[in-house]
Design a protein around this motif. Structure first.
Motif, PDB file in Angstrom:
ATOM      1  N   ARG A   1      -3.342 -16.484  12.700  1.00  0.00           N
ATOM      2  CA  ARG A   1      -4.461 -16.958  11.883  1.00  0.00           C
ATOM      3  C   ARG A   1      -5.304 -15.771  11.398  1.00  0.00           C
ATOM      4  NH1 ARG A   1      -6.060 -22.464  12.727  1.00  0.00           N
ATOM      5  NH2 ARG A   1      -8.269 -21.903  12.741  1.00  0.00           N
ATOM      6  N   VAL A   2      -5.460 -14.782  12.265  1.00  0.00           N
ATOM      7  CA  VAL A   2      -6.217 -13.593  11.885  1.00  0.00           C
ATOM      8  C   VAL A   2      -5.470 -12.816  10.806  1.00  0.00           C
ATOM      9  CG1 VAL A   2      -7.149 -11.397  12.702  1.00  0.00           C
ATOM     10  CG2 VAL A   2      -7.352 -13.444  14.124  1.00  0.00           C
ATOM     11  N   HIS A   3      -4.158 -12.734  10.935  1.00  0.00           N
ATOM     12  CA  HIS A   3      -3.357 -12.049   9.924  1.00  0.00           C
ATOM     13  C   HIS A   3      -3.466 -12.767   8.574  1.00  0.00           C
ATOM     14  CE1 HIS A   3      -0.864  -8.966  12.095  1.00  0.00           C
ATOM     15  NE2 HIS A   3      -1.405  -9.602  13.133  1.00  0.00           N
ATOM     16  N   ARG A   4      -3.469 -14.091   8.593  1.00  0.00           N
ATOM     17  CA  ARG A   4      -3.622 -14.851   7.338  1.00  0.00           C
ATOM     18  C   ARG A   4      -4.993 -14.622   6.732  1.00  0.00           C
ATOM     19  NH1 ARG A   4      -0.841 -19.050  10.110  1.00  0.00           N
ATOM     20  NH2 ARG A   4      -2.818 -20.112  10.521  1.00  0.00           N
ATOM     21  N   MET A   5      -6.025 -14.597   7.585  1.00  0.00           N
ATOM     22  CA  MET A   5      -7.368 -14.365   7.071  1.00  0.00           C
ATOM     23  C   MET A   5      -7.462 -12.986   6.430  1.00  0.00           C
ATOM     24  SD  MET A   5     -11.099 -14.681   8.945  1.00  0.00           S
ATOM     25  CE  MET A   5     -10.777 -13.428  10.175  1.00  0.00           C
ATOM     26  N   ALA A   6      -6.853 -11.989   7.053  1.00  0.00           N
ATOM     27  CA  ALA A   6      -6.864 -10.645   6.480  1.00  0.00           C
ATOM     28  C   ALA A   6      -6.129 -10.615   5.144  1.00  0.00           C
ATOM     29  CB  ALA A   6      -6.231  -9.662   7.459  1.00  0.00           C
ATOM     30  N   ALA A   7      -5.030 -11.354   5.054  1.00  0.00           N
ATOM     31  CA  ALA A   7      -4.269 -11.393   3.802  1.00  0.00           C
ATOM     32  C   ALA A   7      -5.089 -12.030   2.683  1.00  0.00           C
ATOM     33  CB  ALA A   7      -2.961 -12.165   4.010  1.00  0.00           C
ATOM     34  N   VAL A   8      -5.812 -13.092   3.009  1.00  0.00           N
ATOM     35  CA  VAL A   8      -6.662 -13.741   2.000  1.00  0.00           C
ATOM     36  C   VAL A   8      -7.794 -12.807   1.589  1.00  0.00           C
ATOM     37  CG1 VAL A   8      -8.213 -15.680   1.551  1.00  0.00           C
ATOM     38  CG2 VAL A   8      -6.081 -16.057   2.804  1.00  0.00           C
ATOM     39  N   MET A   9      -8.363 -12.081   2.559  1.00  0.00           N
ATOM     40  CA  MET A   9      -9.418 -11.113   2.243  1.00  0.00           C
ATOM     41  C   MET A   9      -8.907 -10.067   1.256  1.00  0.00           C
ATOM     42  SD  MET A   9     -11.111  -8.195   4.694  1.00  0.00           S
ATOM     43  CE  MET A   9      -9.591  -7.227   4.554  1.00  0.00           C
ATOM     44  N   VAL A  10      -7.721  -9.532   1.516  1.00  0.00           N
ATOM     45  CA  VAL A  10      -7.142  -8.517   0.631  1.00  0.00           C
ATOM     46  C   VAL A  10      -6.869  -9.104  -0.753  1.00  0.00           C
ATOM     47  CG1 VAL A  10      -5.145  -7.016   0.255  1.00  0.00           C
ATOM     48  CG2 VAL A  10      -6.167  -7.188   2.529  1.00  0.00           C
ATOM     49  N   MET A  11      -6.417 -10.359  -0.788  1.00  0.00           N
ATOM     50  CA  MET A  11      -6.172 -11.001  -2.079  1.00  0.00           C
ATOM     51  C   MET A  11      -7.452 -11.081  -2.901  1.00  0.00           C
ATOM     52  SD  MET A  11      -5.174 -14.951  -2.915  1.00  0.00           S
ATOM     53  CE  MET A  11      -6.879 -15.433  -2.539  1.00  0.00           C
ATOM     54  N   TRP A  12      -8.557 -11.554  -2.287  1.00  0.00           N
ATOM     55  CA  TRP A  12      -9.832 -11.648  -3.014  1.00  0.00           C
ATOM     56  C   TRP A  12     -10.316 -10.270  -3.434  1.00  0.00           C
ATOM     57  CZ3 TRP A  12     -10.482 -15.936  -5.117  1.00  0.00           C
ATOM     58  CH2 TRP A  12     -10.343 -17.159  -4.466  1.00  0.00           C
ATOM     59  N   TRP A  13     -10.154  -9.269  -2.542  1.00  0.00           N
ATOM     60  CA  TRP A  13     -10.578  -7.908  -2.900  1.00  0.00           C
ATOM     61  C   TRP A  13      -9.760  -7.374  -4.076  1.00  0.00           C
ATOM     62  CZ3 TRP A  13      -7.707  -3.366  -2.855  1.00  0.00           C
ATOM     63  CH2 TRP A  13      -8.441  -2.216  -3.163  1.00  0.00           C
ATOM     64  N   ALA A  14      -8.436  -7.600  -4.060  1.00  0.00           N
ATOM     65  CA  ALA A  14      -7.576  -7.118  -5.144  1.00  0.00           C
ATOM     66  C   ALA A  14      -7.974  -7.755  -6.472  1.00  0.00           C
ATOM     67  CB  ALA A  14      -6.107  -7.416  -4.816  1.00  0.00           C
ATOM     68  N   LEU A  15      -8.268  -9.050  -6.458  1.00  0.00           N
ATOM     69  CA  LEU A  15      -8.723  -9.718  -7.681  1.00  0.00           C
ATOM     70  C   LEU A  15     -10.074  -9.164  -8.129  1.00  0.00           C
ATOM     71  CD1 LEU A  15      -7.771 -13.425  -6.851  1.00  0.00           C
ATOM     72  CD2 LEU A  15      -6.702 -11.946  -8.578  1.00  0.00           C
TER      73      LEU A  15
END
Length: 263
Positions: free
Chosen positions: A167-181
């Motif tokens: 779950r933490v790995h998924r949260m980090a992935a979503v964070m990176v996605m929002w940052w990249a956008l």
């Protein structure tokens, strides 16, 4: 001689046309999009209230500085003034400094730093020097501040290698996605302004404000999770989502549990 508090020049300008939708607000959408920071701060405090009971000072400091970022960014885009530009950028710099001071893991301290207090002094001195340097060439400040994100991403990658919680790995992935956008929107507005003005769509900097706030909404629980792991070993951090895991749109936060003791 023009006032440093009033509209200056295109040097501090963004792609949105000036005074097109309001006689008193230079960049209308870039200004009102900062409302995302006023939502982010109380949401972070409310959802992570268990952590706040144990470590209120860093959470209140950072949430207060996020409000200041929203206020100063609004002022900058309303006036496009020199002082507004500096307040906007320095509020971000000092917010990062405070977050690093409280939450930077001690395992990553330089070898000559032995305690958190010493690290406070190092961060403070570095921030004061950076503040003074920011007056030399203000137009470079935003680029320098965005580069700090790469260090944060590097730290996140390092910590995730030691974390088995999917779950933490998924949260980090979503964070990176929002940052990249977010950073894509910022760069697009800065470098491709001629294109967006040609098609009458100069709103990417306002997207940046909203998207970076969404990124922080995932970044801050991630920071809290690792801070609890390092500095509050008597508690177990658990990633939760508000209002529920089953909802299509959710907000992450960290709940704290007492670890089960074995006989």
């Amino acid at each position: 001689m023009p006032s440093i508090f009033s509209y200056q020049s295109a040097e501090v300008d963004w792609c949105e046309g000036n005074f097109e939708r309001s006689a008193v607000i230079a960049e209308y959408y870039n200004t009102i999009s900062n409302v995302s920071f006023f939502v982010l701060s109380p949401a972070m405090l409310y959802l992570n209230r268990q952590y706040c009971q144990h470590r209120a000072v860093p959470l209140y400091f950072v949430s207060g500085l996020l409000i200041l970022i929203g206020i100063f960014s609004m002022y900058f885009h309303m006036t496009l003034s020199y002082v507004g530009q500096l307040l906007d950028e320095l509020s971000i710099l000092w917010s990062l400094a405070v977050a690093y001071s409280f939450w930077y893991p001690q395992v990553y301290f330089p070898k000559f730093i032995k305690t958190r207090k010493q690290f406070f002094w190092l961060t403070g001195i570095t921030t004061v020097i950076s503040t003074l340097m920011s007056f030399v060439k203000p137009t470079l400040n935003a680029y320098a501040l965005n580069c700090i994100a790469f260090h944060l991403l590097y730290l996140t990658w390092h910590e995730l290698k030691k974390c088995n919680d999917k779950r933490v790995h998924r949260m980090a992935a979503v964070m990176v996605m929002w940052w990249a956008l977010a950073i894509t929107s910022w760069i697009s507005d800065r470098w491709l302004c001629w294109l967006w003005q040609a098609i009458n769509f100069p709103y990417f900097h306002s997207f940046w404000h909203v998207l970076i706030a969404l990124s922080l909404l995932y970044c801050l629980p991630l920071v809290i999770y690792f801070n609890v792991t390092y500095e509050m070993p008597s508690l177990k951090p658990k990633l939760e989502y508000w209002p529920s895991d089953s909802w299509p749109v959710v907000v992450p936060y960290i709940a704290l549990e007492e670890p089960h003791k074995q006989c």
